[in-house]
Motif scaffolding. Sequence first.
Motif, mmCIF file in Angstrom:
data_model
loop_
_atom_site.group_PDB
_atom_site.id
_atom_site.type_symbol
_atom_site.label_atom_id
_atom_site.label_comp_id
_atom_site.label_asym_id
_atom_site.label_seq_id
_atom_site.Cartn_x
_atom_site.Cartn_y
_atom_site.Cartn_z
ATOM 1 N N SER A 103 17.994 2.056 19.270
ATOM 2 C CA SER A 103 18.834 2.917 20.110
ATOM 3 C C SER A 103 18.143 3.233 21.427
ATOM 4 O O SER A 103 16.915 3.420 21.458
ATOM 5 C CB SER A 103 19.140 4.224 19.373
ATOM 6 O OG SER A 103 19.736 5.167 20.249
ATOM 7 N N HIS A 161 27.390 5.116 19.212
ATOM 8 C CA HIS A 161 26.789 6.311 18.599
ATOM 9 C C HIS A 161 26.447 7.332 19.685
ATOM 10 O O HIS A 161 26.134 6.974 20.817
ATOM 11 C CB HIS A 161 25.549 5.947 17.782
ATOM 12 C CG HIS A 161 24.353 5.565 18.584
ATOM 13 N ND1 HIS A 161 24.214 4.334 19.168
ATOM 14 C CD2 HIS A 161 23.228 6.257 18.899
ATOM 15 C CE1 HIS A 161 23.060 4.272 19.817
ATOM 16 N NE2 HIS A 161 22.442 5.432 19.672
ATOM 17 N N LEU A 212 23.625 7.954 14.030
ATOM 18 C CA LEU A 212 23.341 6.527 13.859
ATOM 19 C C LEU A 212 22.648 6.259 12.530
ATOM 20 O O LEU A 212 23.082 5.392 11.751
ATOM 21 C CB LEU A 212 22.469 6.046 15.025
ATOM 22 C CG LEU A 212 22.045 4.573 15.015
ATOM 23 C CD1 LEU A 212 23.257 3.660 15.087
ATOM 24 C CD2 LEU A 212 21.087 4.279 16.165
ATOM 25 N N TYR A 230 28.425 1.345 12.246
ATOM 26 C CA TYR A 230 27.888 0.053 11.815
ATOM 27 C C TYR A 230 28.544 -1.091 12.583
ATOM 28 O O TYR A 230 27.881 -2.044 12.999
ATOM 29 C CB TYR A 230 28.081 -0.154 10.316
ATOM 30 C CG TYR A 230 27.573 -1.516 9.872
ATOM 31 C CD1 TYR A 230 26.221 -1.705 9.603
ATOM 32 C CD2 TYR A 230 28.428 -2.607 9.776
ATOM 33 C CE1 TYR A 230 25.735 -2.952 9.241
ATOM 34 C CE2 TYR A 230 27.954 -3.856 9.410
ATOM 35 C CZ TYR A 230 26.609 -4.024 9.143
ATOM 36 O OH TYR A 230 26.131 -5.261 8.796
ATOM 37 N N PRO A 236 27.534 -0.144 17.003
ATOM 38 C CA PRO A 236 26.369 0.726 17.189
ATOM 39 C C PRO A 236 26.241 1.277 18.599
ATOM 40 O O PRO A 236 25.628 2.329 18.805
ATOM 41 C CB PRO A 236 25.180 -0.195 16.843
ATOM 42 C CG PRO A 236 25.714 -1.580 16.942
ATOM 43 C CD PRO A 236 27.166 -1.501 16.588
#
Length: 723
Positions: free
Chosen positions: A415, A677, A683, A671, A674
């Motif tokens: 992330s 998020h 996440l 999922y 992604p």
Amino acid sequence: MEKYLINQTEQNIETLPSLDVGIVNINFPIGAAYNGVKIGVAHFLEHIFCSTHEFGKGKLTAQTQRDETNYYFYVSKNNIKTVFSHFNWQLTIDEKILEQERNTIKNEIKQFNINQRNKALEYLHFFLFNGKDYGRSILGSYSQISKINKSDLEKGLSLYKKASSVNVIGPWEREYILNCIEESNLLENHHSNSRFCTELLTIGQGESLIPKDIKTPFVGGAWFLNIDKSHQLYAEVLKNIWDSRVKKSFSGTFTLRIQIYNHAGVLTLDSISPEAKKCNIEKIISCLEYPITLQEFNKALIKLHINYHRSAEDLQTRIKYINNLYINQSDKLILGDIEDWQQKIIKEISYENGLYLCNSISNPNIRYISTKKSIIKNHKEDTVENLSNHTNTETGLISPIIIRNNSNYYTAVSSPLTKRYHLLIRIDCQGIGRLLIPKELPPEILTKGMLESVRYEGWYTLYHISFFSEKTMTESIVHLLAYRWKPHLKTNEEKHMTNLEIEMKRRIIKVFKTPQIKDRGYLVGISIVTPNNNVIKEKYFEKFSNIETPRTIQREQVTIDNKIIKANFHGVAIITRLPRRSSLCALILQETAFGTNPNFPTLESLIREKGLSYRIVQSLITLGDDLYIYWGIQCDPCNKILFKGVVREWLFYLEDNSNSIEIWFENMWVYYNPQNHNSISQLVRDIDRTGHYTKSSLELNMSFKSFINDILSEEFIEVNFTN
């Protein structure tokens, strides 16, 4: 991150190109402390705005604080303009919505009052400020909310003519955002954001009995601090130092808090321990006066930086993070700065200057003094100021990976919101006979890591731990796989039931009667989130040993006997068994109860609309090969019987709209997307749930319509909570 001041409205913009979702935060200068409207009006208006506007292109959340009201819009990359062009801040108040939200707020007050400590702290603020300014309740009381009418709310609307600040984080370029803001009416100069240059605050000193509606033991002291938000950095470091001293010297009996508002600060010391006494507070103040050591100073700085990292990992709290310009100044702090501030605050919190609330006092007496608080006005002209030389080096989001071994799993994803390494572990606690508590996480697993949160799903305890390097996270996983979950710690579960959700989740699993397999807990799965510049590959997990598999429970061994549970609240829960092969459908069902940007009524919206409660608690419960779900609410005893009907009504709606709900889930579930998020906790939670609940397939093993149809044929078991 760049900061602008245009027409006296502050704007902060940060671009994160690898996200497909972002957040717009718009703040207005009406908070609970504003004396120009009735108590509760600011929060009531927040409810009216959120209920009136069906924000179909994203998710809208809001919160009322003492100084202002904050609105947060979560929007996708292509829908940013909807916030600025379609949202009407000068609305006409609908009487039906007014009454609906009045009922919702009353239910919110009920839930707030479950925690008697919260209520006692509200009284502490009330007496400290003589019921005015920062002593005004955010929610208000039942009586106050009942008396608010349409004209009261319309009076508060006048403060929505101009935003005090606008903050945007997401995939958009700054020029595009500035154009969107300029084209809106948020910057129209209808009035000044500064309501006064000086303010006369009435401050209480002395002592009083705690009001009779507080049934728990309580001892608390409060002090007015002549500081404001420009002093936040020094106050946070000092608070970290003092907090450690109080916990060490008084074994966690007392809690120290420092709250800083636009025009004042408040320090409180409080305890709900039956052994706590007012004289303990005098000893604590003496403890705060000791000279600060270099070790204390360094530990406080480390904690400060950890909190900054934590704030940056959620889009909503990241707003606060990018607004705290003093973050860059923390490296320049020296011990002498904090020592000066220690002396300044100590002068203000002498024992004689305090306002005290206790269960027993021989001579209650509160006196009030006036203090003039100067407010520094900012007369800066319109400016464009670049506050960071940061160059964005994001590499783009990597698709999550899931590795399965029988009923166990590993998941990993990266992330742009974090610079830390996050580890989520799922522990099956059926063999322990209860859920774990935070301090039962072994120190060898937590070494060089920070415990972020503890959550509960059915019989599972989920520990979320963060690290500053991959190496320390890997060391923790090695210890984790070798650990045998046989806690020897005796614990009083009641002590850890700190809110409605935790209490309901800890109590309801006890209604399931299963064979007593009292051996130990088992690690079920591990989920990891890393920074974008250090992505975990599948081969990373090859170095670890296999996770053990716990014993299974057969369907015929599960019964639900106890349908009345003693609790700290009145409420009801509905339990039902889910169809086998449900897999992904179970996750869809769970998400539809709350819903992010749904085009259908959620269960929570229905119970609010019908006035049953303010919020719901839900969880999946895994027992062997079977999966159960429950939905629970706090409510008046007379409303318990209605909840089952509302649940069935909601399920019938889901069945009728199953196709559109499947499409909605595919678009919002992290999922699959992604890059959508909005926080690290979201996440890691969603990736972990996918790894655990979907087993070997990410396809729908049965249609969602068939899944709901099967649920409706199952028994709906009602469990009552009684106070």
